[in-house]
Design a protein around this motif. Sequence first.
Motif, short mmCIF file in Angstrom:
data_model
loop_
_atom_site.label_atom_id
_atom_site.label_comp_id
_atom_site.label_asym_id
_atom_site.label_seq_id
_atom_site.Cartn_x
_atom_site.Cartn_y
_atom_site.Cartn_z
N SER A 147 0.92 -1.09 -0.05
CA SER A 147 0.18 0.11 -0.06
C SER A 147 0.89 1.24 -0.05
O SER A 147 0.60 2.26 -0.56
CB SER A 147 -0.90 -0.10 1.07
N SER A 148 1.72 1.28 0.74
CA SER A 148 2.76 2.63 0.96
C SER A 148 3.92 2.71 -0.26
O SER A 148 4.07 3.80 -0.68
CB SER A 148 3.56 2.32 2.16
N ASP A 149 4.23 1.46 -0.52
CA ASP A 149 5.23 1.62 -1.61
C ASP A 149 4.94 1.17 -2.92
O ASP A 149 5.81 0.91 -4.18
CB ASP A 149 6.73 0.69 -1.31
N GLY A 150 3.88 0.65 -3.32
CA GLY A 150 3.38 0.03 -4.44
C GLY A 150 3.37 0.86 -5.72
O GLY A 150 3.64 0.47 -6.68
N ASN A 152 5.02 -12.20 -12.31
CA ASN A 152 5.26 -13.35 -11.68
C ASN A 152 5.80 -12.94 -10.29
O ASN A 152 6.85 -12.77 -10.02
CB ASN A 152 6.23 -14.34 -12.39
N ALA A 153 4.66 -13.19 -9.23
CA ALA A 153 5.11 -12.55 -7.83
C ALA A 153 6.14 -13.66 -7.16
O ALA A 153 6.91 -13.00 -6.49
CB ALA A 153 3.69 -12.65 -6.98
N ILE A 171 -1.23 -13.40 -6.97
CA ILE A 171 -1.59 -13.46 -5.72
C ILE A 171 -3.20 -13.49 -5.54
O ILE A 171 -3.84 -14.14 -4.79
CB ILE A 171 -0.97 -12.44 -4.87
N ARG A 172 -3.76 -12.66 -6.34
CA ARG A 172 -5.30 -12.55 -6.47
C ARG A 172 -5.96 -13.78 -6.93
O ARG A 172 -6.71 -14.18 -6.60
CB ARG A 172 -5.60 -11.33 -7.24
N THR A 173 -5.12 -14.49 -7.81
CA THR A 173 -5.75 -15.69 -8.33
C THR A 173 -5.75 -16.75 -7.17
O THR A 173 -6.82 -17.46 -7.11
CB THR A 173 -4.79 -16.28 -9.58
N LEU A 174 -4.70 -16.75 -6.55
CA LEU A 174 -4.63 -17.83 -5.41
C LEU A 174 -5.63 -17.45 -4.03
O LEU A 174 -6.33 -18.38 -3.67
CB LEU A 174 -3.28 -17.73 -4.84
N VAL A 175 -6.22 -16.08 -3.92
CA VAL A 175 -6.91 -15.66 -3.13
C VAL A 175 -8.23 -16.13 -3.51
O VAL A 175 -9.23 -16.71 -2.61
CB VAL A 175 -6.73 -14.11 -2.77
N GLN A 177 -1.75 -5.75 -6.26
CA GLN A 177 -1.45 -5.57 -7.63
C GLN A 177 -1.12 -6.80 -8.28
O GLN A 177 -1.24 -7.17 -9.50
CB GLN A 177 -0.11 -4.59 -8.11
N SER A 178 -0.32 -7.82 -7.70
CA SER A 178 -0.23 -9.41 -8.19
C SER A 178 -1.29 -10.08 -8.69
O SER A 178 -2.15 -10.59 -7.85
CB SER A 178 0.67 -10.12 -7.27
#
Length: 963
Positions: free
Chosen positions: A874-877, A887-888, A943-947, A939-940
């Motif tokens: 959130s702060s550094d994205g 590819n995270a 990661i969103r797909t796994l969630v 943003q990844s």
Amino acid sequence: GVGASSKKLKSGESKLRKGSGEEGPRIFSLQRLVEVADFNMVVRPRLAWAQVWEIMANHFAKIGCDENAMVSIFAIDSLKQLSFKFLEKPELSEFNFQRIFLRPFLHIMENAKTREDIRELILRCVDNMIRIMSHNLRSGWKIFFSILTVSASDKSERINTLGLAILQSLLDEHLHQLCCLHKDDKATVITAEDTVEDLTPLQKHNRNANVDDFVGLCRASLAFVQTNNSSSPLPIGLSMRALCHAACYADLIAEERVLPPVSGNQSKNPDISGYTYEGLNDKEGLSMVLWRTLLDGLSNGLKSTRMSNTGGVGCLVQRGSILALRAILLRYGHLFSTSQWGALLAQTLLPAIQAAAGSDKSQVILITSECPSISSVDFLSEPQALPPPHNDEGLRKFALHSSSAERAPARPLGEAELLVEASFTDMRHGGDGNLSRAYILANKDIQAILGEQPFPDSWIATTAPIAFGTLTDILSEIALKRGSQGRSVIWPLINKQFYVWSIGCQKADGSVWEPCEAIVRIACREMYRFGLRLNESLATLQSEECTAWVSAVLQSYARLLFETVKIEENLKNELIRLKSVAYGPAGTDLDESCVLGKEIKEEVEEKIEARVEKDEEVGKVETEVIVYTPYGKGKLLEKRKDVFTGKNSVIYTHVMNIIRLDYGGILYRPAPGTKVLEEDKSNKPTPVSYEDFMNDVKLIENPPRFMLETGKVITRESWWQDLVPALKVRCVGVHCMQHYLHELLYFFAPLISQEITEQLQLSLNKSKLLAAEASTQEDLSHAFQEAMFSQWGDGVEEVEEALSNIGQSSHRRGSEIFFLTQEAGATNNTVHMLSILYKIEDTSGISWDRDAYSESILLEHIEEVLEKFVKSESSDGHLIDPNVWRNAGESGGKLAIYCTSFAKVVVNILQVMLFMSDKKFSKHHRAFFPLLCSLVLVQSEEIRTLVKEILQQKIAPELSVQM
């Protein structure tokens, strides 16, 4: 009779005198001496003749070294004729008349004043005597082997080549006679089945004498393996051929065609008969007498300091030596007992590899990576694959090809010799180490395949991967098969050496040897390769052995990781302390922690006086002097003396250093100098005091500080130079261990005990905490940035562009990339290990509660990582290029930001949740659900797909929602 000999010699004399003119020396007396020797050799008893010959031999040795060619050639020719006649009569056992008679040849060969053509003539005489009289040779072999050994150190390449050619002829044409030396006077062959009690005293004597002859033969061949630089180096081809001889000798020993001694004193002196390994019982020690000289000679070649490069490929002698050692040890390692293995590792192989690694002074030892996960030493050669079995079809084809080659020996190649020949063919043609395909490479053009090799003079770059890989091969092929004995004897020795290559050691002189990054990476890789080999062998081991070996390997990782992190912590703290020293309060004396004692102060004042006197020498600097300034590194071009008038018309003289900076600018910088008054007509420099020196230095913005331990000056330009590279190497070591440990935990975690788990958890937690603290320390970031600036190009645009990129990616670019990677690796391993333990459902036969141990720690790490990840993203994205998130799992190591470094950890955590049993997930779904919700907007995409999958497969059933 004598008369016939006299006529022949007179004829030879007339020819010599005719060829050299009437002024040549008369050889009448020498001719008569030969006739006397010829007559007495026949009619005198051998004991009486030996006393007569002792006097004659000294005279022949003297005149054989005469500067006059006619005299020396006549002496050698006479010796040859006498020798042939003497060798016609067989020598009885327990006598050494042949050795006594032939000794003049050796004396002449050893004399530095002997003419080259005479030395060549001696070798040709030796060759003729071996070809014609080898069936009658007994004690004479020792003299011949000594002569051939001397020929290896001759300054003439012609002599070197001829000497090795004679040895090659011995192996190709007279091997059956060399291997039948163990016969008594009745031609009774002594076999390995004959026990010591079955042998007569005469047979025991003959067998021991034959061992000495064989050892002499081995030394003769190994003398051609050049071990140091010389003004007259041996041709590389001779050394490589001699290494093949060593493999042939190993075959003879293994096939029991040469038998070990049956009695005698054992010695640790290589120049004395019975040279063997210390710490063995009598039987084991005697059986290693044949092997010790052979293995020591190859080890000396392994650590050779000679530059042996050809065709762009370097360290050929060193690589050839380790390939020969590897072939012998892996082919015949089963012949050695576990105690013998321990002795040869501790006294021969491991010291040689360590000496070779420590003697490498190439640029490779200075290379450090700017990111632990992206190696700057990817030019390292690869370790060799395990050799194929002796009945491999590819090796059989290679043997057929070798036997059909020009000048191929009629004898078949032994198992070790065949492996060495195939290995050399593979190396010459740039092969991949697969010896089953060596027969294909043997028909190809070398020049079309070979290319320039990076750092060909570096032992570490060319030979270390093969040498270290050999130790892994010994562990997997020998130690694993020896069970508890291999684990208690062989494993500790090799494992300790891996420790040394990972964290360094203290040398005998008290100094500390620190490994470079290349060695650390190779050592960590080999520990991992052994882990893979162990996993492949688990199916063939008993359950107790499986558990014991897995525990030994993982305990080694835990201890080594813990010790490396401790050293890393010490380096970090010392680096921070040195910065405080270098940037001490301006206008004040040294800090209390670095106050100089009276003795050091006086020493500094003496250095100041010496420097002031030296500053009189001004002008252009002839030698290259590199200096560090606040504006970067530069080169001192000139020292210029400037004179100017100060206050009260006082004339000052200063020496000005003119420095060309790396980016092209010129810096004029005053050097600490002297004040010379105008009234001082002598114009002699007045030494400044210690206090004036300190003040003078401060004026030029270069305040020195001193390390009390070493008395070394610490400046703002140099405070980081020694410690940053060392700290980087430690960070790389920790990263490699954590990276490889993660892979091995897939196989080994289900087998480990609670004790080993706690040790691993302790080491990983220490690594994590240290890295978390170090990644936020500005002093470390400053030090790493200074190191990075010093390595950049000399263009101002390059520096500005790099600084701009750094500002876009992170505020603390220097050390964060190292320590965030380390923290992420430690956390990932902890989560990985605990998740494996937590997912195991079958607990039958397990003596400890894995669920109870892993559950709370795993949940704690999951919550901590996901919360920090969301906060960092959130702060550094906004600073991160969207392409980084494609590819995270591979984004770590690219940017020094928490969210990118821990992206892979987050992916692994989500996969743990996804594959967790429904029962265990349901137990913790109240804690997981808010964490998952916080990740839906990251943003990844990975990661969103796994969630999404977790919500669909785990959360939806809890809510009775059909997906």
